[in-house]
Design a protein around this motif. Structure first.
Motif, PDB file in Angstrom:
ATOM      1  N   LEU A   1      32.781   8.031 -18.140  1.00  0.00           N
ATOM      2  CA  LEU A   1      31.828   7.916 -16.850  1.00  0.00           C
ATOM      3  C   LEU A   1      31.800   9.069 -16.651  1.00  0.00           C
ATOM      4  N   ILE A   2      33.001   9.373 -15.474  1.00  0.00           N
ATOM      5  CA  ILE A   2      33.065  10.700 -15.057  1.00  0.00           C
ATOM      6  C   ILE A   2      32.994  11.620 -16.522  1.00  0.00           C
ATOM      7  N   ASN A   3      33.556  11.578 -17.262  1.00  0.00           N
ATOM      8  CA  ASN A   3      33.854  12.642 -18.272  1.00  0.00           C
ATOM      9  C   ASN A   3      31.598  12.820 -18.749  1.00  0.00           C
ATOM     10  N   GLU A   4      30.598  11.475 -18.859  1.00  0.00           N
ATOM     11  CA  GLU A   4      29.576  11.879 -18.968  1.00  0.00           C
ATOM     12  C   GLU A   4      28.546  12.689 -18.340  1.00  0.00           C
ATOM     13  N   GLU A   5      29.269  12.021 -17.091  1.00  0.00           N
ATOM     14  CA  GLU A   5      28.212  12.354 -15.773  1.00  0.00           C
ATOM     15  C   GLU A   5      28.828  13.816 -15.810  1.00  0.00           C
ATOM     16  N   GLY A   6      29.801  14.745 -15.482  1.00  0.00           N
ATOM     17  CA  GLY A   6      30.027  16.115 -15.706  1.00  0.00           C
ATOM     18  C   GLY A   6      30.336  16.050 -14.079  1.00  0.00           C
ATOM     19  N   ASP A   7      30.007  17.854 -13.696  1.00  0.00           N
ATOM     20  CA  ASP A   7      29.661  17.715 -12.610  1.00  0.00           C
ATOM     21  C   ASP A   7      29.166  17.282 -12.016  1.00  0.00           C
ATOM     22  N   LYS A   8      27.787  16.384 -12.403  1.00  0.00           N
ATOM     23  CA  LYS A   8      27.217  15.919 -11.435  1.00  0.00           C
ATOM     24  C   LYS A   8      27.333  14.401 -11.008  1.00  0.00           C
ATOM     25  N   THR A   9      28.652  14.579 -11.296  1.00  0.00           N
ATOM     26  CA  THR A   9      29.257  13.242 -10.883  1.00  0.00           C
ATOM     27  C   THR A   9      29.135  12.368  -9.365  1.00  0.00           C
ATOM     28  N   LEU A  10      28.901  11.251  -8.893  1.00  0.00           N
ATOM     29  CA  LEU A  10      28.757  10.908  -7.378  1.00  0.00           C
ATOM     30  C   LEU A  10      30.049  10.823  -7.260  1.00  0.00           C
TER      31      LEU A  10
ATOM     32  N   TRP B   1      21.201  10.231 -20.663  1.00  0.00           N
ATOM     33  CA  TRP B   1      20.084  11.458 -20.552  1.00  0.00           C
ATOM     34  C   TRP B   1      19.312  11.456 -19.562  1.00  0.00           C
ATOM     35  N   ILE B   2      19.722  10.124 -18.395  1.00  0.00           N
ATOM     36  CA  ILE B   2      19.627  10.547 -17.057  1.00  0.00           C
ATOM     37  C   ILE B   2      19.314  12.044 -16.625  1.00  0.00           C
ATOM     38  N   LEU B   3      21.093  11.886 -16.830  1.00  0.00           N
ATOM     39  CA  LEU B   3      21.538  12.902 -15.890  1.00  0.00           C
ATOM     40  C   LEU B   3      21.547  14.453 -16.815  1.00  0.00           C
ATOM     41  N   ARG B   4      20.293  14.293 -17.246  1.00  0.00           N
ATOM     42  CA  ARG B   4      20.300  15.645 -18.280  1.00  0.00           C
ATOM     43  C   ARG B   4      18.516  16.198 -18.610  1.00  0.00           C
ATOM     44  N   THR B   5      18.039  15.032 -17.510  1.00  0.00           N
ATOM     45  CA  THR B   5      16.500  15.118 -17.203  1.00  0.00           C
ATOM     46  C   THR B   5      16.277  15.808 -15.429  1.00  0.00           C
ATOM     47  N   ASP B   6      15.847  16.135 -15.036  1.00  0.00           N
ATOM     48  CA  ASP B   6      15.867  16.791 -13.833  1.00  0.00           C
ATOM     49  C   ASP B   6      15.229  15.552 -12.801  1.00  0.00           C
TER      50      ASP B   6
ATOM     51  N   ASP C   1      16.120  12.703 -10.543  1.00  0.00           N
ATOM     52  CA  ASP C   1      16.314  12.134  -8.795  1.00  0.00           C
ATOM     53  C   ASP C   1      15.348  11.605  -9.044  1.00  0.00           C
ATOM     54  N   LEU C   2      14.738  10.837  -9.709  1.00  0.00           N
ATOM     55  CA  LEU C   2      14.086   9.632  -8.703  1.00  0.00           C
ATOM     56  C   LEU C   2      14.887   8.311  -9.650  1.00  0.00           C
ATOM     57  N   LEU C   3      15.347   8.416 -10.741  1.00  0.00           N
ATOM     58  CA  LEU C   3      16.367   7.398 -10.809  1.00  0.00           C
ATOM     59  C   LEU C   3      17.662   6.933 -10.662  1.00  0.00           C
ATOM     60  N   ASP C   4      18.265   8.057  -9.862  1.00  0.00           N
ATOM     61  CA  ASP C   4      20.019   7.796 -10.031  1.00  0.00           C
ATOM     62  C   ASP C   4      20.535   7.146  -9.067  1.00  0.00           C
ATOM     63  N   ASN C   5      21.017   6.560  -9.244  1.00  0.00           N
ATOM     64  CA  ASN C   5      21.856   5.565  -8.174  1.00  0.00           C
ATOM     65  C   ASN C   5      20.767   4.205  -7.766  1.00  0.00           C
ATOM     66  N   THR C   6      19.671   4.166  -8.590  1.00  0.00           N
ATOM     67  CA  THR C   6      19.063   2.794  -8.037  1.00  0.00           C
ATOM     68  C   THR C   6      18.781   1.310  -9.000  1.00  0.00           C
ATOM     69  N   LYS C   7      18.491   0.630  -8.257  1.00  0.00           N
ATOM     70  CA  LYS C   7      18.160  -0.478  -9.328  1.00  0.00           C
ATOM     71  C   LYS C   7      17.439   0.113 -10.238  1.00  0.00           C
TER      72      LYS C   7
END
Lengths: 358, 534
Positions: A89-98, B391-396, B400-406
């Motif tokens: 998961l961290i690899n997929e998230e890259g530098d955007k990881t939480l 996909w979420i990480l590659r769509t700004d 913003d809308l969905l990250d870390n949400t239910k």
């Protein structure tokens, strides 16, 4: 109609059973064992946050994290999961990881993240808390507890005198069809990687092939081997030491298995470490360093050995007396750094040996 | 059946919605294709090697066997409990869907603990002087456990369908002297054919995606290769996953083709269905149901209940305390319940437009969307989680809308389990008689009121069963919940995993028992009551 009443009662009972508990602002339960005596109120918030991806399980680690949050006032957030999946998961998230910090059950997943260039460098003050061989030379990760490889055996079939001094003896005729190996398990692969490093690739490969020829059985993980040995389904198996403590505690006398410790300098009694690391993308480095130091503080190391039956790695903390003594090989000669590239080869050899179909 | 098909062109809004849905459901597939490309893996070269062919064949043969067995058992149980005068039918209807809720990693482990040498069952039988030596492992073990845990994928939709079939044909058959079983074979079976095929397809796809059961039974399938390679040899794992998806797509398309040429439109009927007296078959039928339940629910529950009881008695005796408190259990129970119910309802609504397009308009884009939704069921949960994250990480804006949400969690559940609702909802939509529509149209009723007054009431039992399937499956879901949920969010399944990993079996047992009780209550509220009274 009667069914309806039955279900309403069931639902109510469920709610009542589940009610109660849940404190905040104060500290209780197992976390209180770690927190200094006398202190009951938690510190005010220090405005810092640290986010952890933890491959160590909630039951074992959460009290430590709760104590850390309470003592320092840091806001702690956790994602629990299997170490391997979290590393992916961290690899997929890259530098955007939480994630700021990643806690792994074994060195493998940490090595994977290091090879992807995703790890930051840990401060020397933190690194200095453990012996040189229990941290990465590049300063990318640090060990915070140890788990010993042992052999679990069924007590109805064997007594310790009948068991061999070395894993090399397990290829003998008297152990035909007796031994189970958790061949796809992370800690087994780690162990086999060290085996290859210490005795050479050819010796290790030959040993595994001989084991397969001698009828060794494959099990998917440590826990299922310990359970099977306790039932008498198998005679013995190579596992991490602490599962038997947990299962014995919950199953009592019906679990007929004990740990057996190989000879002092035998590869079969290796100590495998659990690792902590800080992500390169982290913006909460200070809080992360604090957390790593906290994991290596005396009360937490004491908790690890007393409550989770692991070996402490920080200087000055003694292992719980019920654990087998550590020996020279275990605390000295293994360089976990070298393992980085070895995992893939180890897995290939394990797969080629045919153990997975036994 | 000899109606003249009028090919109407579909409304453009419906088509746009379906394209959008197909796009969302194709995230995991697109992810696999993209990652195979970036990792420069070689799926074509890989397929020729023995390393792949052997597990691929094992995967296929296991999935085929499991789906055929589950089809037989599921249909038989559905017929017994919804169309015969068997004793205890209301109770069986609540108990029979329960196996769906066992996460396979702990369900299979509990099953092994009861049944294997030295297990609880053995010890009990030993007490009576009976020795058993059957060891659950390999193909046999994987087949048995997966069949026992998967038959509800067939049972639930077939039972819902059986309660809706027109009386007339069956009554005629009976009047003409056919026995209950003959009537079943000649009249009922052809009418439940397409829902039976859809359910068996789900069992097939679930089996190829499963990891927990095959791992514990030590049966070397494609998923196990994917899991063992996922960290150390990513290109291979990704290539294997793509092959898995291709296998699924081939199976889905052939089922679609087969169903279309084999089964004609099946119209629904409201009112009480025919109930058959079982006569001398009463006892064998009852024994079948009881044995199925003893194996699928009884065996794992015995082990889980034993762990839970040990844990509770340990704490009351003053032994080492449990590592979970009531507040945590309550929180996880509520999370499990709320998130799975929302996912169930939204999943049914999400597949409804696709079902409409496929059955009312026979449109090609509908068929495509349908295949995408169903084939995705074969993708292991871990890969769906990684794909959604990717996909979420590659769509700004989505980030913003969905990250870390239910919301993202529910979305991922729907991509994973939408297929469970798809087949059933499709049959429910197809079952609304065209005559009624034509009458409604003749009387001047507009499309929307027509939908609410005619379609919806007739589709309700099918939609209830569909939502039920999604809910029960979501309640046990693990990899997506672990990787996609907001930080600090836990469900019963994640806590069971966490406890079980480090052998805190008492805690795992207690929470598994709560999970089963919860599904018990939900099945009653959502599936049984709805299906009976709407």
């Amino acid at each position: 109609m009667r069914l309806r009443i039955f279900f309403s009662t069931l639902l109510t009972a469920l709610l009542i059973v589940s009610c109660g508990g849940g404190n905040s602002g104060t500290i209780d339960g197992r976390a209180a064992e770690i927190y200094p005596p006398g202190a009951e109120k938690c510190a005010d918030s220090n405005g810092r946050t640290v986010t952890i991806y933890s491959g160590r399980t909630e039951n074992l680690i959460n009290p430590v994290l709760e104590a850390f949050a309470c003592e320092t006032g840091t806001n702690v957030q956790v994602r629990w999961g299997a170490s391997t999946d979290l590393a992916l998961l961290i690899n997929e998230e890259g530098d955007k990881t939480l994630a700021d910090v990643f806690l792994s059950r074994s060195p493998g997943p940490v090595g994977y993240l290091e090879s992807k260039g995703l790890l930051g460098t840990i401060g020397s003050e933190t690194l200095g808390l453990v012996e040189e061989q229990n941290r990465s030379a590049s300063g990318k990760w640090i060990g915070f507890s140890g788990r010993k490889r042992v052999m679990v055996y069924n007590t109805d079939e064997y007594s310790p005198e009948d068991l061999p001094d070395s894993v090399f003896d397990l290829t003998g005729e008297e152990y035909r069809d007796k031994v189970a190996l958790p061949a796809t398990n992370g800690s087994f692969i780690d162990w086999f990687t060290v085996f290859m490093d210490v005795h050479g690739k050819d010796v290790a490969t030959k040993w595994l092939e001989d084991m397969v020829a001698n009828g060794a059985k494959y099990y998917p993980n440590n826990r299922s081997i310990v359970e099977a040995a306790g039932r008498g389904e198998i005679s013995m198996g190579l596992v991490n030491h602490y599962y038997n403590y947990q299962i014995k505690a919950s199953e009592g006398a019906s679990h007929k298995a004990e740990n057996y410790d190989f000879d002092n300098d035998d590869i079969g009694s290796l100590l495998v470490i659990t690792a902590a690391t800080i992500l390169d993308s982290s913006e909460n480095v200070e809080a992360s360093e604090d957390l790593l130091q906290y994991l290596l503080s005396a009360p937490v190391q004491q908790y690890f050995t007393d409550r989770t039956f692991e070996y402490p790695l920080a200087a000055g903390v003694q292992a719980n007396e019920t654990l087998p003594q550590l020996t020279a090989l275990e605390i000295g000669s293994v360089d976990f750094d070298k393992l980085g590239g070895g995992f893939e080869e180890a897995s290939r050899i394990i797969e080629a040996s045919g153990i997975l179909n036994r | 059946m000899s109606q003249i098909e009028i090919r109407r062109s579909s409304p453009i809004t419906l088509r746009v919605i379906v394209y959008g849905l197909a796009f969302l459901f194709s995230f995991p597939g697109l992810y696999l294709i993209w990652r195979n490309f970036t990792e420069e893996s070689d799926p074509v070269g890989l397929i020729k090697t023995q390393r792949v062919l052997a597990p691929l064949w094992r995967t296929f043969s296991l999935a085929l066997t499991v789906s055929l067995t589950a089809a037989c058992i599921g249909t038989m149980l559905a017929w017994f409990t919804s169309r015969t005068d068997m004793w205890g039918n209301r109770l069986w209807r609540i108990l029979l869907p329960i196996p769906l809720v066992f996460p396979t990693f702990i369900g299979a482990a509990a099953f092994i603990r009861t049944m294997n040498p030295g297990g609880l069952m053995n010890r009990m039988l030993d007490g009576f002087g009976i020795e058993t030596v059957i060891e659950m492992r390999g193909f046999f073990g994987a087949w048995l456990v997966l069949t026992l845990f998967c038959y509800p994928y067939v049972y639930l939709p077939v039972a819902a369908r059986l309660r809706q079939l027109p009386q007339s044909l069956e009554e005629n058959a009976r009047v003409l002297g056919q026995s209950a079983f003959q009537t079943f074979g000649r009249v009922v079976l052809p009418q439940i054919g397409s829902i039976l095929a859809a359910g068996s397809l789900l069992v097939f796809l679930y089996t190829i995606s499963d990891f927990g059961a095959v791992q514990l039974m030590r049966y070397d399938t494609l998923t196990r290769s994917i899991y063992t390679n996922r960290l150390i040899n990513q290109p291979t794992a990704l290539a294997l996953s793509l092959l898995l998806l291709l296998l699924a797509a081939v199976i889905v398309l052939s089922e679609r083709f087969f169903s279309r040429v084999t089964f004609t439109s099946e119209e629904t009927f409201t009112g009480d269905p025919v109930i058959y007296p079982l006569g001398k078959w009463r006892i064998p039928a009852l024994i079948t149901v009881v044995i199925t339940l003893l194996l699928s629910v009884g065996a794992p529950m015995l082990a889980l209940g034993d762990w839970a009881a040990d844990g509770i008695s340990r704490t009351t005796r003053g032994g080492s305390p449990l590592t979970i408190d009531r507040g945590q259990v309550l929180e996880s129970t509520w999370n499990t319940l709320s998130v799975s119910v929302v996912a169930g309802i939204v999943a049914v609504l999400a597949v409804l437009p696709i079902a409409f397009l496929v059955s009312r308009y026979r449109s090609r884009s509908g068929t495509f969307a349908h295949a995408v939704v169903i084939a995705t069921f074969a993708v292991p949960g871990l890969l769906i989680a990684l794909a959604m994250r990717f996909w979420i990480l590659r769509t700004d804006w989505a980030f913003d809308l969905l990250d870390n949400t239910k919301a993202l969690l529910v979305f991922s559940y729907i991509v994973r389990f939408g297929s469970l609702a798809m087949g059933i909802v499709l049959v429910a939509v197809a079952a609304v008689p065209k005559k009624l529509h034509d009458v409604g149209q003749t009387l001047g009723t507009k499309r929307t009121p027509r939908f609410f007054r005619i379609d919806l009431p007739l589709m309700a039992p099918g939609m209830g069963a569909a939502a039920g399937l999604v809910i029960l499956s979501t309640m046990k879901e693990l990899p997506i919940t672990l990787l996609i949920s907001p930080l600090g969010f836990s469900t019963l399944a994640t806590r069971i995993f966490s406890s079980f990993e480090d052998a805190f079996v008492a805690e795992a047992g207690i929470m598994a028992v709560i999970l089963v009780l919860l599904s018990f209550v939900l099945t009653w509220f959502l599936v049984i009551r709805k299906a009976d009274h709407l």
